[in-house]
Design a protein around this motif. Structure first.
Motif, PDB file in Angstrom:
ATOM      1  N   LEU A  18       0.830  -1.202   0.000  1.00  0.00           N
ATOM      2  CA  LEU A  18       0.000   0.000   0.000  1.00  0.00           C
ATOM      3  C   LEU A  18       0.867   1.256   0.000  1.00  0.00           C
ATOM      4  O   LEU A  18       0.599   2.207  -0.740  1.00  0.00           O
ATOM      5  N   ALA A  19       1.925   1.253   0.790  1.00  0.00           N
ATOM      6  CA  ALA A  19       2.841   2.401   0.821  1.00  0.00           C
ATOM      7  C   ALA A  19       3.519   2.577  -0.536  1.00  0.00           C
ATOM      8  O   ALA A  19       3.712   3.707  -1.001  1.00  0.00           O
ATOM      9  N   GLY A  20       3.885   1.480  -1.175  1.00  0.00           N
ATOM     10  CA  GLY A  20       4.505   1.562  -2.497  1.00  0.00           C
ATOM     11  C   GLY A  20       3.558   2.135  -3.535  1.00  0.00           C
ATOM     12  O   GLY A  20       3.952   2.959  -4.369  1.00  0.00           O
ATOM     13  N   HIS A  21       2.299   1.722  -3.499  1.00  0.00           N
ATOM     14  CA  HIS A  21       1.305   2.246  -4.440  1.00  0.00           C
ATOM     15  C   HIS A  21       1.061   3.733  -4.195  1.00  0.00           C
ATOM     16  O   HIS A  21       0.940   4.513  -5.144  1.00  0.00           O
ATOM     17  N   ALA A  22       1.001   4.123  -2.928  1.00  0.00           N
ATOM     18  CA  ALA A  22       0.797   5.538  -2.608  1.00  0.00           C
ATOM     19  C   ALA A  22       1.987   6.362  -3.087  1.00  0.00           C
ATOM     20  O   ALA A  22       1.821   7.463  -3.618  1.00  0.00           O
ATOM     21  N   GLY A  23       3.194   5.846  -2.915  1.00  0.00           N
ATOM     22  CA  GLY A  23       4.383   6.558  -3.378  1.00  0.00           C
ATOM     23  C   GLY A  23       4.400   6.697  -4.889  1.00  0.00           C
ATOM     24  O   GLY A  23       4.754   7.754  -5.429  1.00  0.00           O
ATOM     25  N   ALA A  24       4.009   5.653  -5.600  1.00  0.00           N
ATOM     26  CA  ALA A  24       3.963   5.707  -7.065  1.00  0.00           C
ATOM     27  C   ALA A  24       2.916   6.717  -7.530  1.00  0.00           C
ATOM     28  O   ALA A  24       3.151   7.478  -8.484  1.00  0.00           O
ATOM     29  N   ALA A  25       1.772   6.749  -6.870  1.00  0.00           N
ATOM     30  CA  ALA A  25       0.728   7.701  -7.238  1.00  0.00           C
ATOM     31  C   ALA A  25       1.201   9.132  -6.986  1.00  0.00           C
ATOM     32  O   ALA A  25       0.946  10.031  -7.804  1.00  0.00           O
ATOM     33  N   ARG A  26       1.880   9.351  -5.889  1.00  0.00           N
ATOM     34  CA  ARG A  26       2.398  10.688  -5.574  1.00  0.00           C
ATOM     35  C   ARG A  26       3.432  11.117  -6.616  1.00  0.00           C
ATOM     36  O   ARG A  26       3.448  12.253  -7.078  1.00  0.00           O
ATOM     37  N   THR A  27       4.315  10.195  -7.018  1.00  0.00           N
ATOM     38  CA  THR A  27       5.329  10.493  -8.029  1.00  0.00           C
ATOM     39  C   THR A  27       4.672  10.840  -9.364  1.00  0.00           C
ATOM     40  O   THR A  27       5.066  11.807 -10.032  1.00  0.00           O
ATOM     41  N   ALA A  28       3.669  10.067  -9.764  1.00  0.00           N
ATOM     42  CA  ALA A  28       2.969  10.331 -11.024  1.00  0.00           C
ATOM     43  C   ALA A  28       2.257  11.682 -10.977  1.00  0.00           C
ATOM     44  O   ALA A  28       2.291  12.452 -11.951  1.00  0.00           O
ATOM     45  N   HIS A  29       1.627  11.991  -9.859  1.00  0.00           N
ATOM     46  CA  HIS A  29       0.930  13.274  -9.718  1.00  0.00           C
ATOM     47  C   HIS A  29       1.920  14.429  -9.813  1.00  0.00           C
ATOM     48  O   HIS A  29       1.671  15.413 -10.524  1.00  0.00           O
ATOM     49  N   ASN A  30       3.042  14.328  -9.114  1.00  0.00           N
ATOM     50  CA  ASN A  30       4.042  15.398  -9.140  1.00  0.00           C
ATOM     51  C   ASN A  30       4.627  15.579 -10.538  1.00  0.00           C
ATOM     52  O   ASN A  30       4.882  16.698 -10.973  1.00  0.00           O
TER      53      ASN A  30
END
Length: 76
Positions: A33-45
């Motif tokens: 879950l933390a990995g998915h959240a980090g990937a989503a944050r990276t894509a958004h940024n």
């Protein structure tokens, strides 16, 4: 949302109902879950940076002599 119709001079009332859930994750699930959240944050940024760059470019380049938006925004 539940709405109550107007009654005379009284205003309409609304009730918003919400639910709260707790997740009981295993350590493996927590890491995923933390990995998915980090990937989503990276894509958004990344996308936000691209949008800001395009807006800055369009603000800096006057529109005279330009015929299409494609000329203002280079392909990635």
């Amino acid at each position: 949302m539940v709405s109550v119709p107007d009654v005379g001079h009284r205003k309409r009332l609304s009730v918003i109902q919400a639910y709260r859930f707790a997740l009981d994750l295993s350590p493996t699930q927590q890491r995923a879950l933390a990995g998915h959240a980090g990937a989503a944050r990276t894509a958004h940024n990344w996308a936000l940076e691209r949008v800001k760059a395009v807006l800055d470019q369009r603000a800096a380049v006057p529109p005279q002599g330009r015929t299409t938006d494609h000329e203002l925004t280079p392909a990635p």
